[in-house]
Every structure is written in structure tokens, then in C-alpha cells.
Design a protein around this motif. Structure first.
Motif: not given
Length: 292
Positions: A55-73
Motif C-alpha cells: 500500500i502506498e499513500s504520500r510518504e507512507f508505504r506499507t507491506v505486510t508479509g511473513t519472515y520465517q513464520g513471523k507475520r510482520i508489517t
């Protein structure tokens, strides 16, 4: 009776996302990494095993996903404590307010937030390349003074000692600094045994507030000398950056865990800087991903 948050206070977009971030409640993970540079979001997310949303809005960009089983934003804030005020309040709203009823959720959801950034070192033992985890942050921005309860979460004796040491009175370099401790458990986990546990000053600007003088003279020409020489109960101020105090302070008031980790890219004492740091910041990102 549950507290109701009217549209003027909590602005929700037509698609159900929060106003500035454009993130929806279901997009938010419990573990959050904040970065200043929107371009750094992709660098963090490049290590994810899976991605749910981008997601992107102005200077705010966000990605949510997983890293080694951990859900991270991972979310970018841009520069400054004012932007952290937006991000932390909207993240907390996503976690703890029902966007359909506009009422606070019955069960509190605690977030774990780590900011990854860059900073200027202020001591001989914080040369370029050092990782500093902010155990304590000093806010030169005044943001937390607008929130009830700031005295209850701040280290008032350290605040007074610093202000006396600086000798700032009246409107000289106002507002008065506030001092906030980061979450101890999170600092222990992120800093491990290989990072400096520092006292970080979050400044309201990059030039004058950090003692840099170009064409405008400084109100306190000896500001940095005094900051570098300050000592309180064994603590020395280790670095300058521009967001850590707002993050630590708001998280403490909201009930979340938070700390800041920075790589030193300039040492003000040695008067050295590394403009090629971007190739090295990925190493710090990988450390945080492992430990968050």
C-alpha cells in the motif's frame, strides 16, 4: 459505556482504511518495523517469504508479509516526530478501535514496534557503522507534552538534570526536553550483546536543532558540546536522530512495546560521515528481522 470516536477525530476512508496510511485493520501484523525512507520498505520486504499487501499513500508505504513464520508489517514514516505521531496513532487505531462501530475494542491488542534508521554519533565510542539501540530517548520536539500522562511515563529527574546542564531558559531552544525509556524487554532482545544501548536525542530538525550551522547562527553555539558532556547515573548521550522520542513516548502511553535501532552514518565528534551507508543498512535490517 464504550468511548466513541467521531469522524472528525478518527478519519476513515471510504474503502475502510485509516486516513493517512490507507491501511485496513486486517492488513496490520502484531510485529511492526518502521523506517523513515519509503524506499527502504521494499528493502525490508525483499526478505519476506510471502507478501499479503502493498500500500502506498504520500510518504507512507506499507507491506505486510511473513519472515520465517513471523507475520510482520513494515511501514515508512518519512522524517520527523510529527509523522511518527500520525503513524503511531493510526497503527494503534487499527489495532484497538472497531472501524465499523467507532468504539474501542474490548480486548487490548499490543503491538511490538521497532524503528530502523540512521543517526549521528556523539561519543568517541560510537563511530561510523555502530549500531545503537535507543534504551532512552530525549525529545527535543515537544510532541509528548500535548498528551495527558506524559509525566507518568517520563523520567522527570533526568529531564531536570539535562535542562539544568544545558542551561536553557525562557524560549531558548524551547520546548523543554522530555525523557522516555523504551520497553526494556524489547531493547534486551533487539540489542542483544552486539549493540550499544544508547541515550538518543530526537531533534526537531536536521540543521540548527542538531547543532549544524550554515548561514543562520545558532541560538546556543555550545549546544553539542553540552550534550556530549552530559552524564546522568552513568548514562551519556550517544546519538542524534529525529523520531525515537515520539515512538517510545506514544508507545508507552498506548501500551505498546517500542524501541529504535540506528546505524551511525556520521560522527559529530570525529567530524566524519559515510554517504555510502545504504549498502550497509541491509545488514541491520536482517538483524532486526531475526530478533523481532
Amino acid at each position: 459505556m464504550k468511548k466513541y470516536f467521531p469522524p472528525s477525530e478518527l478519519i476513515i476512508n471510504e474503502d475502510g482504511s485509516v486516513f493517512h496510511l490507507h491501511v485496513k485493520p486486517e492488513h496490520l501484523a502484531d510485529k511492526v518495523i518502521l523506517v523513515g525512507d519509503p524506499g527502504r520498505v521494499a528493502l525490508v520486504a525483499s526478505h519476506f517469504d510471502t507478501k499479503e499487501c502493498e500500500i502506498e499513500s504520500r510518504e507512507f508505504r506499507t507491506v505486510t508479509g511473513t519472515y520465517q513464520g513471523k507475520r510482520i508489517t513494515v511501514t515508512s514514516t518519512g522524517i520527523g516526530c510529527d509523522n511518527v505521531d500520525i503513524v503511531m496513532n493510526e497503527l494503534d487505531a487499527l489495532a484497538n478501535i472497531n472501524f465499523q462501530t467507532r468504539e474501542e475494542n474490548e480486548t487490548f491488542r499490543q503491538l511490538e514496534v521497532v524503528r530502523i534508521g540512521t543517526c549521528g554519533g556523539l561519543q568517541p565510542y560510537t563511530p561510523v557503522g555502530t549500531y545503537i539501540c535507543s534504551a532512552i530517548s530525549v525529545g527535543f520536539d515537544g510532541l509528548l507534552n500535548f498528551y495527558e500522562g506524559r509525566n507518568a511515563v517520563c523520567d522527570l529527574p533526568m529531564e531536570r538534570a539535562l535542562l539544568n546542564h544545558l542551561g536553557w531558559t525562557g524560549n531558548l531552544c524551547a520546548p523543554a526536553p522530555y525523557v522516555i525509556h523504551a520497553n526494556e524487554e524489547l531493547v534486551d532482545r533487539i540489542a542483544g550483546t552486539d549493540m550499544v544501548r544508547g541515550v538518543t536525542v530526537a531533534c526537531g530538525g536536521f540543521f540548527g536543532p542538531q547543532g549544524r550551522q550554515l548561514r543562520i547562527p545558532l541560538a546556543d553555539p555550545h549546544q553539542n558540546e553540552k550534550i556530549e558532556s552530559f552524564e546522568y547515573q552513568g548514562y551519556r548521550i550517544t546519538n542524534f536522530e529525529m523520531e525515537s522520542s515520539a515512538l517510545a513516548g506514544l508507545a508507552r502511553l498506548q501500551g505498546h512495546k517500542a524501541t529504535t535501532v540506528c546505524m551511525v552514518i556520521a560522527n559529530r565528534v570525529a567530524k566524519e560521515a559515510n554517504t555510502g551507508y545504504k549498502n550497509k543498512i541491509d545488514d541491520l535490517i536482517k538483524v532486526v528481522l531475526e530478533r523481532i
